[in-house]
Write a protein that holds these residues in place. Structure first.
Motif, PDB file in Angstrom:
ATOM      1  N   GLU A   1      -1.571   5.129  -9.811  1.00 62.05           N
ATOM      2  CA  GLU A   1      -2.655   5.490  -9.848  1.00 62.05           C
ATOM      3  C   GLU A   1      -3.785   4.451 -10.343  1.00 62.05           C
ATOM      4  O   GLU A   1      -3.321   3.564 -11.036  1.00 62.05           O
TER       5      GLU A   1
ATOM      6  N   LEU B   1       0.950  -1.227  -0.048  1.00 66.79           N
ATOM      7  CA  LEU B   1       0.038  -0.071  -0.066  1.00 66.79           C
ATOM      8  C   LEU B   1       0.993   1.242   0.152  1.00 66.79           C
ATOM      9  O   LEU B   1       0.500   2.291  -0.575  1.00 66.79           O
ATOM     10  N   SER B   2       1.986   1.110   0.610  1.00 62.40           N
ATOM     11  CA  SER B   2       2.795   2.556   0.552  1.00 62.40           C
ATOM     12  C   SER B   2       3.420   2.634  -0.646  1.00 62.40           C
ATOM     13  O   SER B   2       3.513   3.811  -1.265  1.00 62.40           O
ATOM     14  N   TYR B   3       4.021   1.715  -1.366  1.00 62.58           N
ATOM     15  CA  TYR B   3       4.158   1.785  -2.757  1.00 62.58           C
ATOM     16  C   TYR B   3       3.039   2.408  -3.800  1.00 62.58           C
ATOM     17  O   TYR B   3       3.254   3.484  -4.477  1.00 62.58           O
ATOM     18  N   ILE B   4       1.893   1.735  -3.621  1.00 64.07           N
ATOM     19  CA  ILE B   4       0.678   2.102  -4.402  1.00 64.07           C
ATOM     20  C   ILE B   4       0.307   3.462  -4.009  1.00 64.07           C
ATOM     21  O   ILE B   4       0.319   4.528  -4.979  1.00 64.07           O
ATOM     22  N   GLU B   5       0.374   4.000  -2.791  1.00 67.74           N
ATOM     23  CA  GLU B   5       0.330   5.446  -2.480  1.00 67.74           C
ATOM     24  C   GLU B   5       1.173   6.457  -3.070  1.00 67.74           C
ATOM     25  O   GLU B   5       0.783   7.337  -3.339  1.00 67.74           O
ATOM     26  N   ALA B   6       2.417   6.167  -3.131  1.00 70.04           N
ATOM     27  CA  ALA B   6       3.445   7.018  -3.610  1.00 70.04           C
ATOM     28  C   ALA B   6       3.573   6.922  -5.115  1.00 70.04           C
ATOM     29  O   ALA B   6       3.902   7.918  -5.592  1.00 70.04           O
ATOM     30  N   HIS B   7       3.144   5.821  -5.723  1.00 76.95           N
ATOM     31  CA  HIS B   7       3.776   5.700  -7.091  1.00 76.95           C
ATOM     32  C   HIS B   7       2.596   5.152  -8.200  1.00 76.95           C
ATOM     33  O   HIS B   7       3.147   5.090  -9.452  1.00 76.95           O
TER      34      HIS B   7
ATOM     35  N   SER C   1      -7.927   1.475  -6.835  1.00 82.28           N
ATOM     36  CA  SER C   1      -9.168   1.328  -6.603  1.00 82.28           C
ATOM     37  C   SER C   1     -10.038   0.738  -7.839  1.00 82.28           C
ATOM     38  O   SER C   1     -10.747  -0.243  -7.653  1.00 82.28           O
TER      39      SER C   1
ATOM     40  N   LYS D   1       2.904   8.970 -12.035  1.00 80.50           N
ATOM     41  CA  LYS D   1       2.723   7.555 -11.406  1.00 80.50           C
ATOM     42  C   LYS D   1       2.249   6.888 -12.403  1.00 80.50           C
ATOM     43  O   LYS D   1       1.727   6.903 -13.691  1.00 80.50           O
TER      44      LYS D   1
END
Ligand code: SF4
Length: 884
Positions: free
Chosen positions: A247, A239-245, A250, A566
């Motif tokens: 789109e 989730l941290s990678y998804i959040e940062a890098h 969801s 992203k």
């Protein structure tokens, strides 16, 4: 063009697959010696059976040696002027979109660059497409959707460093053999590495698989979505990678939920739940994962979605841009990647710029000084040939490729070419199914004569260097194209005199107004001297001010080439193939490569030892299907689809899924009658990439019952008219013909004597009741030909007879046994050749196993040499060992 010192070893690149292996050619007393390049980072001294046989392909046999117009020899000046005037006239009368170029992943980057520049920049049409459309345009589209650029993130080293390698829709062992060898070696070094093969077919690649998921053809999207959903449920997303890098997470997850749980995925994919569960668990717990995909994904009407569903998994787990991780599209052709760099696809512009961005059109237009540059994409391969059929395209220039064999609906393609106002073909080969349709033939230099660069599957640019003088009047492709461009009035813009100039311009365009927004950037080479170009060492792009030594891996900083920087996950709704089977066409036809042949065999078909593994076209079918459809192993069958039909030899095994058939893509009319598999394939394409669905054609299969069947081995090439089936293979000291006919000659011996045309020493045997005829012709005691005919396919093995063509005078014993086709007791019969490098046959291997109680591949190698050359036959050796 570089002049080479004959005895100096020349470092160059194998011209076959996208692995891009380095080879060294050295002139010796008789011809050239080939060695694998120990220093080249693609292969480090390894080669496969095809690459290892390259030195045997250098003769001028069937080369196109001079220009030909309307069937007659012409001067270069006359032929080029005719091309120019015809194109100019048609453009003047019907506009620039009435002409097209169809080019090839066999071209060098410099050839590709000028072809693209001429069509898009100066003729002003987007109508240049490439045979790479058939091979990797799906991966291009998926990369662009996910990364904002057509950029392969990984290197070959990442595959070796992975703890889990997932191979999807790829017979890696045969299509990318040296990468397969590297994978095997890495696994041996690190036994903890796991390999999963996802393929409806059990192929040679499965030899190293810890798990083989033989999913239903086309169900990959369900599998990948199911895995994403599983990772979510198991809280295994990064989730941290998804959040940062990333789109689009969801939306992608929302659609992936619809894949359901493991039982539903198993049902949709047609494999046991336990296997799905094992794969999902393995993926979940293995951080260092590389997912290698190829034609099983790409050649699909939903290929782009499948590839994005796979890339989604790597983005959602952050397994990208780090050692041993990432999605990895392996390209089929030696310079498919180079073609992508210059914009050789109709929907690309140049240097990773696109028609979708008006700024890009302006940039390229100013760089080329091309005010009339095309403003929109051209027609993709399948559309292009439909437009030729419709008369919308009136002149086409085909460069180094054979679309009359390789495009879907190949019969219609051939008819379109035959009806086209002007077909220009530049090629190094004189006789192909496509040159037969040409109005103008232009002789192009072949491998060994050409000079330029290619880019392999891991973005590595290497120099392909000349070591041979040109055959006849052959010229480099870039020269031919620029001569036409100059005659069309663009002399200043196409004033190149050597490949290095073109490469510098290509490098310069890649950096022009780039501002790190475009992945492809080799601007460090914009001022490369001719000498530095000559000695250029293999390097992975980007190569620019920030990365002067090249770039092993992309996206290490988590930054992508999208407007937001992203990566994009895509919501994928899996779709099954466009056509479904029914009562009339109950089988799914899958097409692909075999170990020892390349494309339409124009080069590999010249090499006797490459023709022995599979000497004729074949249809693989599951044993239960064969029983139901009354097909015997080794018999002939007809395959029919809604588009065409073909004939080939039946091979029964348990490697196919029931309901699926496999046919190799290589045979053309030059090598076999009625065996072009693409005549059956529908011109159905992925809506985004335009890549044809070559892996999924509904067909029916019926036994062929010709009046007679037979084979002929002959020291000289022969011609057989009035046969229903004829497959020819050049085997060095002899030619092999597999035959079948509907009309029995009134006198067999007259037939044989007429075909051979020799009044010599004949031995004959005839049994009219059983329909058997056997004959052997000797001249001065040396075997000239054997003819074996029967009422069905039950004919003797060919191998011992074939071995007699290596002899001078036959011994008395050999003469005695000739018509029984069996050696005297105690004499060697090698059986079907398995190891192409050392010519070791199946019977030799089996005998060695039984007599010496051999239990390992290494022991077989020590006894027989089988498997000790390029290693491409190791998987088959393992099967023989298991059977024994
Ligand atoms: Fe050539 Fe074989 Fe290497 Fe491919 S793997 S580049 S065919 S030697």
């Amino acid at each position: 063009m570089s002049a080479t010192t004959p005895s100096t070893p020349i470092h160059t690149i194998c011209p076959y697959c996208g692995v891009g292996c380095g080879v060294i050619m050295t002139r010796i007393t008789k011809g050239y010696q080939l060695k694998a390049d120990n220093q080249h980072p693609a292969n480090f001294g390894k080669l496969c059976s095809k690459g290892a046989a390259l030195a045997e392909t250098l003769d001028d046999g069937d080369r196109l040696l001079y220009p030909i117009t309307k069937g007659k020899r012409a001067t270069w000046d006359a032929a080029l002027s005719e091309v120019t005037h015809t194109f100019q006239r048609i453009i003047a009368e019907h506009g620039p979109d009435a002409v097209a170029f169809y080019v090839s992943g066999q071209l060098l980057t410099e050839d590709y660059y000028v072809a693209n520049k001429l069509m898009k920049g100066f003729i002003g049409s987007g109508n240049i497409d490439t045979n790479s459309r058939l091979c990797m345009s799906t991966a291009v589209a998926a990369h662009k959707r996910a990364f904002g650029a057509d950029a392969v993130p990984v290197s070959y080293e990442d595959m070796e460093a992975a703890d889990l390698v997932v191979l999807i829709g790829s017979n890696y062992a045969w299509a990318h053999p040296v990468l397969y060898q590297r994978l095997m070696a890495a696994r041996k070094m690190r036994p903890g590495m796991r390999v999963v093969v996802i393929d409806p077919r059990r192929t040679a690649t499965c030899d190293i698989a810890d798990l083989h998921l033989a999913i239903s053809p086309g169900s990959d999207g369900f599998l990948f979505n199911g895995l994403l959903n599983y990772l979510r449920r198991e809280d295994a997303l990064n989730l941290s990678y998804i959040e940062a890098h990333v789109e689009g997470f969801s939306a992608a997850l929302h659609t992936a939920r619809l894949a359901g749980s493991i039982p539903e995925v198993a049902l949709n994919c047609g494999v046991p739940e336990a296997q799905i569960s094992e794969f999902f668990h393995l993926f979940l717990r293995t951080e260092r994962t590389v997912s290698i995909f190829s034609q099983g994904i790409n050649q699909s009407s939903s290929g782009v979605d499948k590839a994005n569903a796979l890339i989604n998994l790597h983005l959602a787990t952050g397994r990208i841009g780090k050692p041993g991780m990432g999605p990895f599209s392996v390209t089929g052709q030696p310079n498919a990647m180079g073609g992508r760099e210059v914009g050789g696809l109709a929907n690309q512009l140049a240097a990773h710029m696109d028609f979708t961005d008006p700024g890009h059109i302006d940039t390229v237009s100013r760089f080329w000084n091309a005010p009339h540059i095309a403003q929109k994409p051209g027609l993709k391969a399948v559309e292009m040939f439909q437009a030729i059929a419709d008369g919308k395209i009136r002149a086409v220039w085909i460069m180094g490729t054979n679309p009359a064999v390789s495009l879907p609906d190949a019969d219609r393609v051939r008819q379109a070419l035959q009806a086209c106002e002007c077909v220009v073909v530049s090629d190094c080969v004189r006789h192909t199914d496509t040159t037969a349709c040409a109005d103008i033939l232009l002789p192009a230099m072949g491998w060994g004569e050409k000079d330029g660069t290619v880019t392999n599957s891991e973005r590595r640019i290497s120099r392909q260097r000349a070591f041979l003088p040109p055959a006849g009047e052959a010229q480099p492709d870039w020269w031919i194209i620029t001569q036409v461009a100059q005659r069309m009035g663009w002399a200043a813009e196409f004033s190149y005199t050597r490949a290095a100039q073109i490469f510098r311009e290509h490098a310069s365009l890649s950096g022009f107004e780039n501002l790190t927004q475009r992945a492809f950037d080799i601007s460090a080479f914009a001022d490369l001297s001719d000498n530095d170009y000559e000695t250029l060492q293999p390097v992975q792009w980007p190569v620019n001010a920030a990365h002067p030594q090249g770039s092993q891996r992309l996206f290490t900083d988590g930054k992508f080439f999208t407007p937001s920087g992203k990566a994009q996950m895509w919501p994928i709704t899996p779709r099954m193939p466009a056509q479904t089977t029914d009562a009339e066409f109950p089988f799914v036809l899958n097409t692909g490569r075999i170990r020892d042949q390349w494309h339409t065999m124009t080069r590999t078909g010249k090499v006797p030892r490459l023709n022995t593994h599979y000497p004729e076209p074949f249809i693989e079918i599951h044993v239960t299907d064969a029983l139901v459809h009354h097909l015997a192993n080794g018999s002939l069958a007809e395959l029919r689809s809604r588009h065409g039909k073909m004939l080939a030899r039946v091979q029964i095994n348990e490697d196919q899924r029931p309901g699926s058939l496999f046919v190799p893509m290589h045979w053309s009319d030059v090598f076999a009658q009625a065996a072009r598999v693409d005549a059956l394939v529908a011109p159905i394409t992925d809506p985004i990439s335009g890549q044809p669905e070559s892996k999924h054609t509904p067909v029916c299969i019926t036994p062929l019952h010709p009046t007679w069947q037979g084979f002929v081995l002959s020291r000289t090439a022969l011609h057989f008219d009035d046969t229903r089936y004829c497959a020819a293979a050049c085997c060095g000291t002899y030619w092999r013909y597999e035959l079948a006919g509907d009309h029995r000659p009134s006198v067999w011996s007259d037939w044989a004597h007429d075909i051979l045309g020799l009044s010599a020493d004949w031995s004959e045997y005839r049994d009219d009741a059983s329909g058997r005829y056997r004959a052997a012709c000797l001249v001065d005691g040396q075997l000239q030909a054997v003819f074996f005919v029967a009422a069905d396919h039950h004919l003797p093995a060919r191998e011992w007879l074939a071995s007699l063509f290596k002899s001078g005078q036959l011994t008395a014993s050999e003469r005695t046994h000739l018509l029984s086709a069996r050696p005297a007791r105690g004499s060697a019969d090698p059986g079907r050749i398995i190891c192409a490098c050392h010519g070791v046959g199946e019977k030799t291997i089996l005998n060695a196993i039984h007599q010496n109680k051999l239990t390992s591949i290494e022991a077989i190698g020590l006894r027989t040499q089988a498997g000790t050359g390029c290693g491409s036959c190791v998987a088959e050796l393992r099967r023989i060992l298991e059977r024994a």
